[in-house]
Design a protein around this motif. Structure first.
Motif, PDB file in Angstrom:
ATOM      1  N   ALA A  36       5.985   3.581   6.172  1.00 31.59           N
ATOM      2  CA  ALA A  36       7.004   4.256   5.381  1.00 31.59           C
ATOM      3  C   ALA A  36       6.923   5.755   5.634  1.00 31.59           C
ATOM      4  O   ALA A  36       5.863   6.286   5.888  1.00 31.59           O
ATOM      5  N   PRO A  37       8.019   6.420   5.589  1.00 31.24           N
ATOM      6  CA  PRO A  37       8.013   7.828   5.957  1.00 31.24           C
ATOM      7  C   PRO A  37       7.512   8.752   4.858  1.00 31.24           C
ATOM      8  O   PRO A  37       7.627   8.450   3.687  1.00 31.24           O
ATOM      9  N   TYR A  38       6.950   9.855   5.256  1.00 27.50           N
ATOM     10  CA  TYR A  38       6.717  10.931   4.310  1.00 27.50           C
ATOM     11  C   TYR A  38       6.993  12.242   5.021  1.00 27.50           C
ATOM     12  O   TYR A  38       7.205  12.280   6.226  1.00 27.50           O
TER      13      TYR A  38
ATOM     14  N   SER B  70       2.862  -1.258   4.440  1.00 33.12           N
ATOM     15  CA  SER B  70       4.002  -0.374   4.610  1.00 33.12           C
ATOM     16  C   SER B  70       3.653   1.079   4.312  1.00 33.12           C
ATOM     17  O   SER B  70       4.407   1.970   4.619  1.00 33.12           O
ATOM     18  N   TYR B  71       2.528   1.308   3.705  1.00 35.22           N
ATOM     19  CA  TYR B  71       2.036   2.671   3.533  1.00 35.22           C
ATOM     20  C   TYR B  71       2.090   3.395   4.874  1.00 35.22           C
ATOM     21  O   TYR B  71       2.434   4.555   4.958  1.00 35.22           O
TER      22      TYR B  71
ATOM     23  N   TYR C 299       0.841  -1.200   0.000  1.00 41.11           N
ATOM     24  CA  TYR C 299       0.000   0.000   0.000  1.00 41.11           C
ATOM     25  C   TYR C 299       0.866   1.236   0.000  1.00 41.11           C
ATOM     26  O   TYR C 299       0.541   2.247   0.568  1.00 41.11           O
ATOM     27  N   ASN C 300       1.980   1.130  -0.586  1.00 43.01           N
ATOM     28  CA  ASN C 300       2.969   2.149  -0.336  1.00 43.01           C
ATOM     29  C   ASN C 300       3.206   3.036  -1.532  1.00 43.01           C
ATOM     30  O   ASN C 300       3.444   2.541  -2.616  1.00 43.01           O
ATOM     31  N   ASN C 301       3.165   4.320  -1.347  1.00 40.24           N
ATOM     32  CA  ASN C 301       3.681   5.129  -2.425  1.00 40.24           C
ATOM     33  C   ASN C 301       4.699   6.141  -1.931  1.00 40.24           C
ATOM     34  O   ASN C 301       5.013   7.085  -2.603  1.00 40.24           O
ATOM     35  N   TYR C 302       5.192   5.910  -0.773  1.00 42.84           N
ATOM     36  CA  TYR C 302       6.260   6.799  -0.321  1.00 42.84           C
ATOM     37  C   TYR C 302       7.615   6.302  -0.781  1.00 42.84           C
ATOM     38  O   TYR C 302       8.564   7.030  -0.866  1.00 42.84           O
TER      39      TYR C 302
END
Lengths: 727, 707
Positions: free
Chosen positions: B459-461, B455-456, A478-481
């Protein structure tokens, strides 16, 4: 500044070196020495230094086709990219190289996640007492054609505008020349002069070829299910300056114990449903032992105008593949057949022994014990031999002529993993999103795309029919970072195991074999016997180059299964057809400016080549057009320059014919013209325009099951502009 | 060794090697096609050596620790959520300028970021590349400058420009926080940050003819497919037609020319900009419409399928009267710009707009301002409602919840409408590497795709209100509907704000070499189309007591105070907003000092500021209260009134402009009132009021060093 002073001193030494040794060593050796000196010059800076190249620009490809397609017609890559090499010298004899690649696609539409830096080379190298060189980490391995070798695509008189593109695509994979990229340790000892012996070389390499996954993360496929290693050595002696003999050994193997740590993804179908099979692994073992000899009479008689050399190598290889399964152990001693007295039915029950400190209990289990069970495969042995004779004469400032005759005799099962892994594979690069089935060798050879983009469900995992990821295993991303560097590139620097190579050679729609048809792995190409003659001459002090090549090779044993045939005398026999390869090439280059004494370069070069793959005379094959492959190549190149400041490079190439089953015919053309302006040393502005065209005829199957040809064409207009700076 | 000598030896050196290589080339006949090093490769090695002209390394170190703790009276998500957020990081921008003294140089900035923690993260620190460019110049006094890759450029406020927010009378202790957040994105000087190519020409051919020209070509978007949660794109919600991803390649090209004459005291100029999608690059990827994580949330992604083309042309002229008359102590100049825009949605929709800006400066500072100086600036703006220029209007500030965002999770994306929004937080704070925690972060084996690697959420932003993007029409409209009127004021998109006509007046009087500054400003605007009215008035005084006394020797005792009143009345926001500011800066030693600041913001909406842009389907205010959330029925929400205060006090070690070490403590006290209209079980609608009161305690330690 120190750097400048050091470079100055070394450049003086270089001039001295070049003039004093000129009489004794060949040009190619001098070049090598020169390159090494230049390298050491770069390395001579104390502390840490930075070098590399940064590029910025765009490249677009606009597609038109005679068939309808749904995807986008245009594709643009606009980006900046930098390759940064950091070199550290902890001592005067050692250095560490670390290469970073940075890529930034131009877009300001929205904030993307952090743009990652790719780290693609780390090596520690140096020398011990000047006689032993070592490399640890990433290194370029060099060996003999039958032991360690990487075959670079070779096209006679390839127009320079295309050569640059090909080298660029190869550089993305860090490929250059014919060295193989490996990771591990390489050490090379050279005794240099010892009495009547000119040199004793002892070289060894210890490398890891593959690694197992370390957890259940299976998002990518950059791991293998086995743990693979390689080690090898070379011992060579040189006497009388030109006589050399060497022994080479390389072995590649999978470690069984560590491979078994990871349960792979085998299916029941692999071993039949009867065994409740959980995992299947192939362990491959390959060993090559070779002896090479070389004699250079030019060196012995010290005449710089005659060249006569003989080089040969004889190798023996062994290969075996074992199959390992993690399956029910049906021979477990702790099983009982239980009979139901009422019905008379029998069933098997399994027990496990559980040890306590003072007794052993039996515990009932629902299924038999699973164990690893290895089936040892057959040992395949084969031999290979090649011999080169080079004969040449030159008259300085006037002309030169040289012949290279190569005799090849390589067994069908000759296996040498480090010499038989393809560095050029093929595959679609441009306009892939169009959904149109395109097959172009020129596209694969000359184009490459590199980009960074967010790693999302949409671009990284399996989709359902609607393009969505189903809520199953695949949906966990689900990741777009995270931004991932994606590349489309037809070159590879990995090694393939012999089994993988056989699978890839069968995948004709993917594995491009329209160039180097006869000898895709050079002298290590298995199942070949015959002659290859090359001719190279120059006239008018190198102003005119004429080249030619003729190769006539055939299979040693048929690659086909034996079937019944009618021979020329009308008799029915059991045989298999043999494949013959014929390759002819001719090339010419004219350096007009040298003839006319101009300062500004004007070079025209061109080549014609034909590669033919035919089966012998059996009627069923002779009548089948799909078995008579012929590819013809034509090329013409032009270079116009103004000093070394401005260059206009232009090239046109065609590749026509059939090379594999999936295609009936593919006539492709590529044209490119590039204007290169040197802004400063190592800094260029390049503007390029060109096209890529294909007329294709492919085999399709109609409703009745008959094979019918389907014809279509497509054209891609290519435009690019870039600026690059070396540092 | 001087630069000159370096160049001299640098030229001599390669010649010698060139000679050697040439010697080899002459004998190169023998090279048969083999594994040898080719002549070409040798030459390339040579060129690489020749190309080495040193490297200049720059460093920009930032480190900040910020602890924000809040205990709201009503927590929509219950008490289980985090009350405290700690931001702690060290960040090093390592800049390499290769061949720095050459005509062509290359620049790479590597950003090395590290969180203050050594537990999970120790092995994987992040390195990214926020800047990569090739920069060149031609001529010793360069008349041609070019950039490829990242570059910054501005033409004029109506053409290519990045509007930055201004907080009048802001205490330095707060201004530094804002500087740190903006510097993350290299914002500053109103430059627009772009990627592509830029060529600037500027040359004087004597007194009467000095032409200047700039050409830009940039890539604004590329087709790629963002994830459905949208946070990788904007941290704002989508509405119908808003593309949070892109499936077409978008470019912008521009040409700007200015012609100066009479010793550069008179000029005329013009700009042409084109901003377009390439239709043939359209790549469609179907995207989820159901969020697999939370069924109550919709996925806010629409495909942007219609190509948008915008062209902007402008004409401008200016005269510096004081310059012409050669009056040293007087300043008197006048510029005027007329711009025209054409927005075309591939023929589906089309609008033409116009904008006008008149700008006049008058000032008098005798004796170089030793005793006093006065400066007045007045601007007249007349921009019609259809003026659209994304290269000038794309906002660099989009009010966003920063600290304690875990308190209400992804509702952060509703900006000013989020339940714990505070203007102070949006302006001052940022978190470069925020890793939201997920309830689903389970170190278990994967079995149905919902566990282990969502991981959304791990994971960093980067959380930051400041942006450097270039947006599309509906995106800008959406951002405007989420604007914070108290911060962004009437001219939320700067002087290019559409649908505004009126004037802005700024004045400043400086005394004792500007040791005392008395500043005032006034704005009076109305909508060109519609009944919207805007007024702003501001006044402030800054006085450096030690400066007045003279001979400060690097020390200062500065006092600052000001008041700003903003009135807005339009369909998006209407009300009265007032700011009170105080600042104190006592540098009792040239390097050491005490700083303090106080800000108070009162907001009173006259009429409901309704959050209706999202339509019926989504409304963040259901999360204001668990009761309403349970009812699952909602219609309209509005923000009624608010009062926010903050103070911050600390010690500083001063190293120079934008370089300091500081330790501060302060508080943010916020009270906001909201109303929700909701449907009761009986079917009738009722209104319920919520008061959200929260305090934040802030501990801040910051370091900024650039060299």
């Amino acid at each position: 500044m120190n750097i400048v002073r050091t470079i100055n001193i070394i450049s003086v030494l270089l001039v001295a070196m070049a003039t004093t040794v000129a009489a004794e060593t060949s040009i190619s050796e001098k070049r090598k020495q020169m390159a090494q000196r230049l390298d050491s010059l770069e390395n001579a800076q104390p502390g840490v230094s930075f070098s590399g190249e940064i590029k910025g620009g765009f490249e677009s490809s606009d597609l038109q086709s005679s068939v309808q397609f749904e995807g986008p017609a245009s594709q643009v890559s606009a980006a900046s990219q930098a390759d940064l090499r950091i070199t550290a010298r902890p001592t005067s004899d050692t250095r560490i190289h670390a290469d970073l690649r940075m890529h930034q696609d131009w877009q300001k539409g929205y904030q993307e996640g952090p743009n990652p830096v790719l780290f693609n080379w780390l090596s520690f190298e140096g020398q011990i007492y000047e006689k032993t060189k070592f490399e640890l980490g990433d290194f370029r391995a060099y060996g003999t054609p039958l032991t360690i070798h990487s075959q670079e695509v070779s096209l006679m008189q390839e127009p320079e505008v295309f050569t640059q593109k090909r080298k660029e695509a190869m550089a993305v994979r860090k490929l250059q020349g014919e060295e193989r990229l490996l990771q591990g340790l390489q050490a090379d000892y050279n005794s240099l002069q010892m009495g009547f012996i000119d040199n004793i070389q002892v070289k060894g390499n210890l490398t890891r070829l593959r690694n197992l996954p370390k957890s259940e993360n299976k998002l990518f496929w950059d791991f293998d299910e086995v743990d693979r290693y390689n080690y090898g050595a070379r011992v060579a002696v040189t006497i009388m300056r030109g006589l050399q003999m060497g022994v080479n050994y390389q072995t590649m193997f999978d470690r069984v114990k560590s491979s078994r740590n990871f349960l792979g993804t085998g299916t029941d179908a692999d071993q039949g449903a009867a065994i409740d099979n959980y995992a299947l692994k192939e362990y491959e073992y390959n060993t090559v032992l070779s002896v090479d000899v070389g004699a250079n009479t030019g060196k012995v008689i010290r005449n710089n105008n005659i060249i006569f050399t003989v080089d040969a190598e004889y190798a023996m290889s062994q290969y075996r593949m074992d199959l390992d399964t993690f399956a029910n152990n049906l021979n477990t001693p702790f099983q009982y057949t239980v009979i139901d007295t009422a019905t008379g039915d029998t069933s098997v029950q399994y027990y496990e022994l559980v040890e306590h400190h003072n007794r052993v209990d039996t515990v009932l289990k629902s299924s038999p014990e699973k164990t690893w069970q290895k089936a040892v495969g057959d040992e395949l042995s084969a031999n290979a031999l090649w011999a080169d004779v080079t004969l040449g004469y030159r008259m300085p400032k006037a002309f030169s002529v040289a012949f290279v005759v190569t005799y090849l005799d390589v067994g069908k099962n000759f296996t040498s993993e480090l010499a038989q892994s393809a560095s050029y594979v093929g595959g679609g690069i441009l306009n892939v999103e169009s959904g149109l089935s395109m097959h172009s060798t020129f596209e694969s050879m000359y184009k490459n795309i590199y980009r960074t983009q967010p790693l999302t469900r949409q671009n990284s995992m399996v989709n359902d029919n609607w393009g969505r990821v189903e809520s199953s295993y695949e949906s966990y991303l689900y990741n777009n970072y995270i931004r991932k560097q994606y590349l489309r590139n037809a070159y590879t620097n990995g090694t393939m195991t012999p089994y993988e190579r056989s699978l890839m050679e069968g995948a004709t729609n993917f594995y491009d074999r329209r160039v180097d048809i006869a000898l895709p792995y050079g002298k290590a190409t298995p199942n070949r016997k015959g002659l290859d003659v090359a001719f190279n001459s120059t006239a008018l002090d190198n102003a005119i180059e004429v080249q030619g090549r003729y190769a006539a090779l055939e299979e040693k044993e048929s690659g086909e299964i034996q079937t019944l045939f009618l021979n020329n005398y009308g008799q029915v026999i059991l045989d298999a057809p043999m494949v013959q390869y014929t390759e002819m090439e001719a090339g010419l280059a004219v350096h007009v400016h040298s003839i006319l004494g101009w300062e500004h370069p004007v070079v025209i070069n061109g080549a014609w080549g034909e590669s033919k793959k035919s089966h012998d005379v059996y009627a069923p094959f002779a009548a089948d057009p799909a078995r008579e492959y012929k590819v013809t190549r034509n090329s013409i190149g032009l270079k116009l320059g103004y000093k070394d400041r401005i260059a206009l490079l232009s090239g046109y190439q065609t590749l026509k014919g059939v090379a594999d089953y999936a295609l009936y015919q593919n006539n492709e053309e590529i044209f490119a013209t590039a204007l290169q302006i040197k802004i400063a040393a190592g800094s260029y502005l390049t503007l390029e325009k060109g096209f890529l065209k294909s007329d294709m005829q492919i085999a399709t199957v109609d409703e009745a099951g008959a094979v019918v040809p389907f014809t279509y064409d497509y054209k891609r207009d290519l435009t690019s502009a870039s600026i690059s700076v070396m540092f | 060794m001087s630069k000159r000598n370096i160049r001299k030896t640098g030229v001599n050196m390669p010649k010698r090697i060139v000679l050697t290589v040439a010697l080899l080339a002459a004998q190169a006949v023998w090279a048969l096609p083999s594994q040898d090093v080719s002549q070409k490769e040798l030459e390339q090695k040579m060129e690489r050596l020749e190309a080495k002209r040193g490297v200049d390394i720059t460093l920009d170190v930032k480190s900040e620790y910020l602890n924000a703790r809040m205990d709201p009276t009503q927590s929509p998500r219950g008490d289980s959520t985090f009350n405290k957020e700690n931001v702690g990081f060290t960040q090093l921008d390592l800049g390499f300028v290769f061949r720095p003294w050459e005509q062509t140089s290359a620049k790479i900035i590597l950003r090395l970021a590290s969180d203050y923690q050594v537990f999970f993260n120790a092995g994987a620190k992040q390195i990214s590349i926020p800047w990569m460019s090739i920069d060149g110049k031609v001529g010793n006094a360069p008349w041609l400058v070019y950039n490829v890759g990242d570059f910054r450029q501005k033409f004029s406020p109506l053409t290519l420009y990045s509007h930055e927010i201004a907080v009048p009378n802001e205490a330095e202790i707060f201004a530094r926080q804002r500087y740190m957040a903006m510097d993350q994105l290299f914002l500053g000087d109103n430059d627009r940050l772009l990627q592509g190519a830029n060529v600037s020409f500027s040359k004087s051919f004597g007194e009467y003819f000095s032409p200047k020209a700039d050409l830009i070509a940039t890539s604004l978007r590329r087709p790629e497919y963002l994830d459905g949660d949208g946070a990788g794109g904007f941290l704002i919600p989508n509405k119908e037609g808003t593309g949070l991803n892109s499936n077409m390649h978008k470019f912008a090209m521009g040409l700007n020319t200015d012609l100066f004459t009479l010793n550069e005291n008179v000029f005329i100029g013009g700009t042409y900009l084109s901003n377009f999608d390439t239709k043939s690059s359209r790549t469609d990827v179907p995207i989820d419409t159901i969020d697999p994580v939370d069924e109550y949330r919709s996925v806010f992604v629409d495909q942007d399928t219609i190509p948008e083309n915008v062209t902007v042309s402008s004409f401008r002229a200016g005269v510096d009267i004081a310059g012409l008359l050669k009056l040293k102590s007087l300043s008197l100049d006048l510029t005027a710009e007329l711009a025209n825009s054409k927005w075309d949605l591939n023929g589906v929709d089309q609008e033409d707009g116009g904008a006008m800006l008149l700008d006049a400066n008058i000032g008098f500072s005798p004796n170089d301002g030793k005793l006093f100086g006065i400066h007045l600036n007045t601007k007249f703006v007349n921009n019609d409602e259809h003026f659209f220029n994304p290269l000038a209007q794309s906002p660099s500030f989009v009010p966003t919840r920063i600290m304690n965002s875990d308190k209400d999770a992804s509702w952060v994306k509703y900006g000013v409408f989020g339940s714990y929004y505070s203007a102070f937080d949006a302006i001052s704070h940022y978190s470069p590497k925020f890793s939201p925690a997920s309830a689903n972060l389970v170190p278990a084996e994967l079995y149905n795709g919902t566990q282990m690697t969502e991981s959304y959420h791990i994971a960093p932003y980067s959380k930051n209100s400041y942006r450097n993007g270039v947006y599309e029409n509906d995106e800008i409209n959406l951002m405007r509907s989420l604007r914070d009127p108290a911060v962004q004021g009437a001219m939320d998109l700067g002087l290019a704000t559409p649908n505004r006509t009126g004037f802005i007046l700024d004045g400043v009087i400086g005394l004792f070499e500007n040791s005392v500054e008395l500043a005032g400003s006034a704005l009076q605007m109305k909508e060109v189309q519609g009944d919207g009215k805007y007024s702003e008035i501001s006044g402030g005084l800054r006085a450096d007591v030690l400066g007045i006394l003279g001979n400060a020797n690097g020390k200062k005792l500065e006092l600052l105070g000001g008041y700003t009143l903003i009135n807005q009345d339009d369909l998006v926001a209407n009300g009265e907003f007032s700011w009170i500011n105080f600042g104190f800066n006592w540098r009792f030693h040239p390097r050491v000092g005490i700083q303090a600041g106080y800000q108070q913001l009162n907001q009173q909406y006259w009429d409901a500021r309704k959050y209706t842009v999202l339509g019926e389907s989504v409304n963040p205010f259901v999360y204001l209260s668990n009761d309403i959330y349970q009812a699952e029925v909602h219609r309209t929400t509005w923000f009624d009134e608010g009062e926010s205060k903050r103070w911050l006090v600390g010690m500083e070690y001063y190293l120079g402009k934008n370089a300091w070490v500081a330790l501060n403590y302060g508080q943010e006290l916020v009270e906001n009132t909201y109303n929700i209209e909701f449907q009761q079980e009986s079917g009738t609608y009722a209104i319920k009021q919520f008061v959200h009161q929260f305090d934040k305690n802030l501990i801040e330690a910051s370091i900024s060093v650039e060299f």
